[in-house]
Design an enzyme around this catalytic site. Structure first.
Site, short mmCIF file in Angstrom:
data_model
loop_
_atom_site.label_atom_id
_atom_site.label_comp_id
_atom_site.label_asym_id
_atom_site.label_seq_id
_atom_site.Cartn_x
_atom_site.Cartn_y
_atom_site.Cartn_z
N HIS A 31 0.84 -1.19 0.00
CA HIS A 31 0.00 0.00 0.00
C HIS A 31 0.88 1.25 0.00
CE1 HIS A 31 -0.36 0.38 4.73
NE2 HIS A 31 0.87 0.27 4.34
N CYS A 79 5.86 6.03 4.79
CA CYS A 79 4.70 5.29 4.26
C CYS A 79 4.09 5.99 3.06
CB CYS A 79 3.64 5.08 5.35
SG CYS A 79 4.26 4.16 6.74
N HIS A 116 4.89 0.24 -0.30
CA HIS A 116 5.66 -0.70 0.51
C HIS A 116 4.71 -1.79 0.96
CE1 HIS A 116 3.78 1.93 3.48
NE2 HIS A 116 3.86 0.91 4.32
N HIS A 158 3.41 -5.27 3.60
CA HIS A 158 3.33 -5.88 4.93
C HIS A 158 2.89 -7.33 4.80
CE1 HIS A 158 3.75 -2.12 7.12
NE2 HIS A 158 2.84 -1.56 6.32
N ASP A 218 -4.62 -10.92 -1.03
CA ASP A 218 -3.26 -11.48 -0.91
C ASP A 218 -2.44 -11.15 -2.17
OD1 ASP A 218 -1.17 -12.86 0.32
OD2 ASP A 218 -1.72 -14.74 -0.66
N HIS A 219 -1.23 -10.65 -1.93
CA HIS A 219 -0.32 -10.23 -3.00
C HIS A 219 -0.95 -9.18 -3.91
CE1 HIS A 219 1.95 -13.57 -1.46
NE2 HIS A 219 2.99 -13.19 -2.18
N GLU A 270 -0.53 -5.18 11.47
CA GLU A 270 0.24 -4.70 10.32
C GLU A 270 1.70 -5.14 10.50
OE1 GLU A 270 -0.30 -0.51 8.54
OE2 GLU A 270 1.43 -0.35 9.85
#
Lengths: 114, 143
Positions: free
Chosen positions: B14, B33, B39, B41, B78-79, B129
Site C-alpha cells: 500500500h 509510508c 511498501h 506488509h 493477498d499479493h 500490520e
C-alpha cells in the site's frame, strides 16, 4: 463435520492456556492475585489431569462430551472458577489455543458485544 | 458465551497518501509510508465469532469460516496492491484502520451466506500490520 479431527485413533495438540482474572490490588500485597497460587492451581486442576492424556478416554467429562476446544475451555473454567472468583475478584476469560491459528475464549455468563 | 478466533495471513502493498493533502503535508503525516512506490506488509488477520456451543460442541465450523475469509479477504487481498487493486480504496487511504473496516464490512455483509442461523455472530476483526501495530474493530461499529 469434523474432517481429519474425527480420526478414530485421535490426534493431539500442544494446547496453550491463558487465564485472565480481574480485580483491585490487595491494599497490603499490591496484588490482584498471587501468581504462585495461580501457578499451583493450574498445575493441580489442569496440567496434572490433562497433560499427555487421551482426553476422550482418560479425562472426565470427555467420556460423555466431545473434547472440542470450546468444551475443554468451559471445563477448565468450571475447575478454576471456584478458586479464583472471590468478592473482590473475578475470573474473566479462559483462553485456550488449540493451535496458534485457532483459539477459544470462554467468558462464563458474560456475553459478547454483538 | 464463547468467542472463537481464527488467524490468517496475507501479504499486500500500500501507499499512505491523501489527495486532500499537499505533497509536503502527506510527507509530514505519513512519512516513509508515503513513498510513491508503496511498501508491503505481511498482515496477520484475526477473525472472532461468538455464540453458544451447538450439538457439535463447536461455536463455529472453522471450515465454513475459512471459506468465507478466503473468498472475501484472502483471494482479493493477498499479493495485491491495496491502492490499485481494491475498489474500496479508490479515494480512501488504505491505512490499517481502513483495512480493518473494509475487511469487517465484507465479512459482515456476507456472514449470512456462511452462517444462516442466529449464531455464531461476527464479533470483531483484528489486523496486525506488524507485531507492534495492531488494529481492532467490532462488527457492531460498522454498517
Amino acid at each position: 463435520m469434523f474432517g481429519l479431527a474425527a480420526n478414530p485413533h485421535g490426534h493431539g495438540h500442544n494446547y496453550v492456556l491463558e487465564v485472565s482474572v480481574e480485580g483491585q490490588p490487595d491494599p497490603v500485597t499490591g496484588m490482584v492475585l498471587d501468581l504462585k497460587e495461580l501457578k499451583d492451581l493450574l498445575r493441580r486442576e489442569v496440567v496434572e489431569p490433562y497433560d499427555h492424556r487421551f482426553l476422550n478416554y482418560e479425562v472426565a467429562p470427555f467420556d460423555r462430551i466431545i473434547p472440542t476446544a470450546e468444551n475443554i475451555a468451559q471445563d477448565i473454567w468450571r475447575r478454576l472458577e471456584p478458586h479464583l472468583s472471590t468478592p473482590g475478584r473475578k475470573l474473566r476469560v479462559v483462553r485456550l489455543y488449540e493451535t496458534p491459528d485457532l483459539y477459544v475464549d470462554y467468558l462464563g455468563e458474560q456475553t459478547c458485544s454483538v | 458465551m464463547f468467542r472463537v478466533t481464527r488467524r490468517y495471513q496475507f501479504a499486500a502493498s500500500h501507499r499512505l497518501h491523501s489527495d486532500a493533502l499537499s505533497e509536503a503535508e502527506n510527507w509530514r503525516v505519513y512519512g516513509k509510508c508515503n513513498n510513491p512506490y508503496g511498501h508491503g506488509h505481511n498482515y496477520v488477520l484475526h477473525v472472532s465469532a461468538c455464540g453458544p456451543v451447538g450439538d457439535s460442541g463447536m461455536v463455529v465450523n472453522p471450515n465454513l469460516l475459512d471459506c468465507l475469509v478466503k473468498q472475501e479477504v484472502l483471494q482479493p487481498f493477498d499479493h495485491s496492491n491495496l491502492n490499485c487493486d481494491v475498489q474500496s480504496f479508490q479515494g480512501v487511504t488504505p491505512t490499517s484502520e481502513n483495512l480493518a473496516i473494509e475487511i469487517c464490512r465484507r465479512l459482515k455483509q456476507n456472514w449470512r451466506l456462511a452462517f444462516a442461523g442466529e449464531w455464531p455472530r461476527l464479533e470483531k476483526v483484528r489486523i496486525e500490520e506488524t507485531p507492534r501495530n495492531i488494529f481492532e474493530i467490532r462488527a457492531d461499529e460498522i454498517e
